[in-house]
Each structure stands twice: as C-alpha cells, then as structure tokens.
Design a protein around this motif. Structure first.
Motif, short mmCIF file in Angstrom:
data_model
loop_
_atom_site.label_atom_id
_atom_site.label_comp_id
_atom_site.label_asym_id
_atom_site.label_seq_id
_atom_site.Cartn_x
_atom_site.Cartn_y
_atom_site.Cartn_z
N ALA A 106 52.43 -11.62 -21.50
CA ALA A 106 51.46 -11.16 -20.50
C ALA A 106 50.88 -12.36 -19.75
N ARG A 107 50.52 -13.40 -20.47
CA ARG A 107 49.98 -14.61 -19.83
C ARG A 107 51.02 -15.22 -18.90
N ASP A 108 52.26 -15.31 -19.36
CA ASP A 108 53.34 -15.89 -18.56
C ASP A 108 53.62 -15.07 -17.30
N GLU A 109 53.33 -13.77 -17.36
CA GLU A 109 53.52 -12.90 -16.19
C GLU A 109 52.30 -12.90 -15.28
N GLY A 110 51.30 -13.73 -15.61
CA GLY A 110 50.17 -13.90 -14.72
C GLY A 110 48.95 -13.05 -15.02
N TYR A 111 48.95 -12.34 -16.14
CA TYR A 111 47.77 -11.54 -16.50
C TYR A 111 46.65 -12.47 -16.96
N SER A 112 45.43 -12.16 -16.55
CA SER A 112 44.28 -12.92 -17.02
C SER A 112 43.89 -12.43 -18.41
N GLY A 113 43.04 -13.18 -19.08
CA GLY A 113 42.56 -12.76 -20.39
C GLY A 113 41.87 -11.41 -20.33
#
Length: 134
Positions: A106-113
């Motif tokens: 999710a982080r690698d796909e650009g999702y924020s925390g």
C-alpha cells in the motif's frame, strides 16, 4: 518487570479519555508490550505526561481491574495480572508478515498512513461486523 507505557490521548477522537487509556493498555497486552507483573504508571505520572486528570486514569485502571487485566496493590501501584497476547501472533508470525507485506505494498502504491488506516478499518469493520469487539 517495569515496562514503561506512554499513553497518547486524542482529545478530538470522540472517545472518552479513560477508554483511550483502557484500549491502549489492552493493545499493549495483545502485542506483548505489557506482560503479567508489569507496573502501570501512576495516575500522577500519566497526568504529568498527558495533562489528563489523575481521576480519569484511576477510572481507567478500575476498568482494567474489573476486566481482570490489572490489580491495584495499595502503596505499590497498579500491576498487570494477565496477558492478551497470542503466542502465534509474535513478530515472526506468518499472519503478521502478511499484514506487513500488505502495508508495504500500500505504501509503495502511494497510500498515506491515514489512507492505509482507513482502508484497514473499513475492511476490519466489514469482516467483524457480526462479531462485535470491545
């Protein structure tokens, strides 16, 4: 023994402060950060660190005592009496590894925390709707 707990109070959450303390202790117990015999900070220590009225902390500790998770020992403090940790949920468990991999993706796909948290909570609510948790 002697684990230090740092409570984080979100005054805008809409959740009663004493419940935030209870939930944070429960979470620490689930994660193994607190174990049987650990001493919780005094109400005065919590008040100094969080600006929470000591009576609020005492209310939270009474709730933990009612739940069988802590006991107040006069003159000594409040101590954890049992764990909520599941041995199979340790840092090397397959379930935890899968969740960490999902969060990295999710982080690698650009999702924020915050977006990851919202997504997780939405899926969690859908999966556990019929199984209400405290």
């Amino acid at each position: 023994m002697g684990t230090v707990v740092e409570f984080r109070i979100d005054r805008r959450s809409g959740v009663a402060t004493y419940l935030q303390i209870v939930r944070q202790v429960e979470q620490a117990l689930r994660m193994g950060a607190l174990v049987e015999g650990d001493r919780l900070p005094t109400a005065a220590q919590v008040a100094a660190a969080t600006k929470v009225n000591p009576n609020t902390t005492l209310k939270a500790y009474r709730e933990l005592e009612r739940a069988g998770l802590a006991e107040v020992r006069q003159g000594a403090g409040t101590f954890i009496t049992r764990s909520l940790a599941r041995p199979e949920a340790g840092s090397d468990s397959p379930l935890r590894s899968s969740l960490a991999q999902w969060m990295r993706q999710a982080r690698d796909e650009g999702y924020s925390g915050q977006e990851v948290t919202a997504l997780f909570e939405a899926v969690h609510a859908a999966m556990f709707r019929a199984d209400p948790q405290p």
